[in-house]
Design a protein around this motif. Structure first.
Motif, mmCIF file in Angstrom:
data_model
loop_
_atom_site.group_PDB
_atom_site.id
_atom_site.type_symbol
_atom_site.label_atom_id
_atom_site.label_comp_id
_atom_site.label_asym_id
_atom_site.label_seq_id
_atom_site.Cartn_x
_atom_site.Cartn_y
_atom_site.Cartn_z
ATOM 1 N N MET A 30 0.849 -1.188 0.000
ATOM 2 C CA MET A 30 0.000 0.000 0.000
ATOM 3 C C MET A 30 0.884 1.237 0.000
ATOM 4 S SD MET A 30 -3.143 0.941 2.582
ATOM 5 C CE MET A 30 -2.108 1.146 4.036
ATOM 6 N N GLU A 32 1.203 5.670 -0.010
ATOM 7 C CA GLU A 32 0.674 6.711 0.884
ATOM 8 C C GLU A 32 -0.733 7.165 0.492
ATOM 9 O OE1 GLU A 32 3.500 9.864 1.126
ATOM 10 O OE2 GLU A 32 4.961 8.691 2.262
ATOM 11 N N ASP A 33 -1.106 7.016 -0.802
ATOM 12 C CA ASP A 33 -2.464 7.391 -1.212
ATOM 13 C C ASP A 33 -3.479 6.286 -0.918
ATOM 14 O OD1 ASP A 33 -1.955 5.452 -3.097
ATOM 15 O OD2 ASP A 33 -2.058 6.792 -4.844
ATOM 16 N N ARG A 34 -3.011 5.218 -0.184
ATOM 17 C CA ARG A 34 -3.823 4.090 0.264
ATOM 18 C C ARG A 34 -4.230 3.159 -0.872
ATOM 19 N NH1 ARG A 34 -4.394 4.687 5.422
ATOM 20 N NH2 ARG A 34 -5.797 2.911 5.669
ATOM 21 N N SER A 35 -3.621 3.333 -2.051
ATOM 22 C CA SER A 35 -3.865 2.389 -3.141
ATOM 23 C C SER A 35 -3.024 1.133 -2.906
ATOM 24 C CB SER A 35 -3.518 3.019 -4.491
ATOM 25 O OG SER A 35 -2.141 3.366 -4.542
ATOM 26 N N GLU A 36 -3.588 -0.033 -3.251
ATOM 27 C CA GLU A 36 -2.890 -1.302 -3.048
ATOM 28 C C GLU A 36 -2.515 -1.921 -4.383
ATOM 29 O OE1 GLU A 36 -4.456 -4.158 -0.384
ATOM 30 O OE2 GLU A 36 -5.050 -2.691 1.136
ATOM 31 N N GLU A 74 6.942 -2.638 7.026
ATOM 32 C CA GLU A 74 6.909 -1.213 6.690
ATOM 33 C C GLU A 74 8.266 -0.776 6.170
ATOM 34 O OE1 GLU A 74 5.190 1.544 9.450
ATOM 35 O OE2 GLU A 74 4.180 -0.080 10.536
#
Length: 203
Positions: A30, A32-36, A74
């Motif tokens: 994922m 930072e724009d929360r796209s996976e 992370e």
């Protein structure tokens, strides 16, 4: 007066202090724009990783990856490559030690004389906590890190000798390897996926 130099040197040493292991680990990450996005790790150490991905993110961007057999990792994108990106791994010392053990297992399992281990899909137990029993009846709680039709890697506090016969859950087998946080068990017979699920997911 030379405190800056003192601080920089250990950081540089730490970055070079881990040896990468060639692996083939699938997962997703994922941005930072929360796209996976799906990915494949092609080599990795407890401090960094090379990742194959169609959407790599940007240098300096924070990444959260979910990797098969490893779990949540992370890190930060350090540079782009032809087919993906390189990232540093942000982790505590304890997490790095566990990651080193997992990577050692993933690298070494190809050297075990278990060709079927590479062909069959992994089984993910719903509850990874189970019991290892020795021949003399002693029992120890343990956590399954990696489970396949031919064996398992488990996190456990004891280190029975190699070759010792054990029962993991309801599966008979023997200890074939030690690593930092546990042991690898080879089952006495190649299992069916249904039998593994019955043994480890309903406990």
């Amino acid at each position: 007066m030379n405190s800056a130099a003192v601080q920089v040197a250990p950081a540089r040493a730490e970055r070079r202090g881990f040896q990468r292991v060639r692996v083939k680990i699938y997962g997703r990450f994922m941005l930072e724009d929360r796209s996976e996005h799906p990915c494949q790790v092609i080599d990795m150490s407890p401090g960094d990783a090379a990742v194959r991905a169609d959407k790599p993110g940007e240098p300096g961007e924070r990444v959260i990856a979910y990797l098969d057999h490893i779990g949540r990792v992370e890190g930060v994108v350090t540079r782009l490559t032809d087919d993906g990106f390189a990232m540093t791994v942000i982790a505590s010392e304890r997490k790095r030690e566990k990651l080193a053990a997992q990577l050692t297992w993933l690298a070494n399992k190809h050297e075990l004389d278990l060709p079927e281990d590479r062909r069959h899909q992994r089984v993910a137990p719903r509850n990874p906590i189970t019991v290892l029993q020795l021949e003399d009846g002693r029992q120890y709680r343990c956590r399954i890190l990696d489970l396949s039709l031919s064996g398992a890697a488990i996190e456990i506090d004891v280190r029975p000798a190699l070759g010792v016969q054990v029962t993991l859950g309801s599966m008979r087998g023997q200890i074939v390897r030690h690593f930092q946080d546990g042991i690898a068990v080879e089952f006495a017979a190649l299992q069916r996926e249904e039998s593994l699920e019955a043994a480890f997911t309903d406990r």
